[in-house]
Design an enzyme around this catalytic site. Structure first.
Site, short mmCIF file in Angstrom:
data_model
loop_
_atom_site.label_atom_id
_atom_site.label_comp_id
_atom_site.label_asym_id
_atom_site.label_seq_id
_atom_site.Cartn_x
_atom_site.Cartn_y
_atom_site.Cartn_z
N SER A 118 44.45 48.32 38.69
CA SER A 118 44.84 49.50 39.44
C SER A 118 44.97 50.70 38.50
CB SER A 118 46.12 49.22 40.22
OG SER A 118 46.35 50.19 41.21
N ASP A 172 40.91 46.18 50.16
CA ASP A 172 41.93 46.90 49.40
C ASP A 172 42.37 48.14 50.18
OD1 ASP A 172 43.43 48.34 47.47
OD2 ASP A 172 42.26 47.47 45.83
N HIS A 203 44.68 44.37 47.68
CA HIS A 203 44.92 44.93 46.34
C HIS A 203 45.63 43.88 45.50
CE1 HIS A 203 45.03 48.35 43.63
NE2 HIS A 203 46.33 48.21 43.44
#
Length: 227
Positions: A118, A172, A203
Site C-alpha cells: 500500500s 481492492d 486490500h
C-alpha cells in the site's frame, strides 16, 4: 536509527548476504509483515536480513487529522487525489539513506530488495526507481505510483533493467486496481520489466501471492534453484 526512521529486524542465522527492506501500509508499523517471513519458506542459510522500517507518526487528513504512522499524508481517496509529494520525497530519502547504511555495512547493493504494501509500496517504487545504486528489484504490493510522471527526470539509469513485481487485489476498495494498473502500464511503457499479478482479494495479501513473492525473491537474488 536513520534520520527519523527506526525499524524491526529479523537477522539471518547464516552470514548476512542479502537485505530486504519492507515498508508497511498506513497506520501499521514495522511488525506488520514480520509473520510473512516464515510463510515465504526461504531456507535459513540464505543469509537474508529482513528490515521492516517504521514510518514516522504524522497527521493523516482522510482520518480527520489523526496522528498515526504514515509514509505521507493522504488528502482524499479519489483516483485524481491531491498528492503529498513532499511527504513521499521525505520518506523516500529516508529509505535511500537506509540503503546506504546497508551498503556501508558490507552488503552489495545488488543484493538489496525493496518491498512495500500500500503506502509502503509507493515508497518502495519511488525510492527504488530513483536509487543511484543498482538494486536487486522492487516488490510493490497493492499500491500505485502517485509521483508519475513527475518522477521521470529522477529515474536512475542503473536500475532500468531490474525486475519489478506488482501485485494487486481485483476487489481492492482502498487502492483501486485501476491505479495499480496505471502504474504498471506507465512503467512498462518506459521499458521497465514489470510482472503484474492479480488475485481475487481485497486490500490484503493471500496465500498464492505469498508463494509468488517467495519465487520473486529467489529470482531477484538469483536463487531460483535453491530450496
Amino acid at each position: 536509527m536513520t534520520g527519523e526512521i527506526d525499524w524491526v529486524e529479523i537477522a539471518p542465522r547464516a552470514p548476512h548476504r542479502y537485505t530486504i527492506i519492507w515498508m508497511h501500509g498506513l497506520g501499521a508499523d514495522g511488525h506488520d509483515f514480520e509473520s510473512i517471513v516464515p510463510e515465504l519458506g526461504l531456507p535459513d542459510d540464505l543469509g537474508i536480513r529482513f528490515c521492516f522500517p517504521n514510518a514516522p507518526v504524522r497527521p493523516v487528513t482522510i482520518n480527520d487529522g489523526m496522528a498515526m504512522r504514515a509514509w505521507y499524508d493522504i488528502m482524499d481517496m479519489s483516483l485524481e487525489r491531491q498528492v503529498d509529494k513532499a511527504g513521499i520525497a521525505e520518506s523516500s530519502t529516508s529509505i535511500l539513506k537506509l540503503i546506504d547504511r546497508e551498503i556501508e555495512g558490507g552488503v552489495s547493493s545488488e543484493n538489496i530488495l525493496l518491498a512495500g504494501f500500500s503506502q509502503g509500496g509507493v515508497i518502495a517504487l519511488d525510492a527504488g526507481l530513483k536509487c543511484p545504486h543498482r538494486l536487486a528489484g522492487i516488490l510493490a504490493l497493492s499500491c500505485y505510483l502517485p509521483t508519475w510522471p513527475e518522477i521521470v527526470p529522477a529515474l536512475s539509469e542503473v536500475n532500468r533493467s531490474f525486475p519489478i513485481m506488482m501485485a494487486h487485489g481485483s476487489f481492492d476498495n482502498v487502492v483501486a486496481r485501476e491505479a495499480g494498473r496505471a502504474a504498471f502500464e506507465a512503467l512498462t511503457s518506459m521499458g521497465y520489466s514489470v510482472d503484474w499479478k492479480e488475485y481475487p482479494m481485497a486490500h490484503s495479501v493471500c496465500l498464492e501471492e505469498v508463494q509468488d513473492i517467495a519465487d520473486f525473491i529467489r529470482q531477484c537474488f538469483h536463487l531460483e534453484g535453491y530450496v
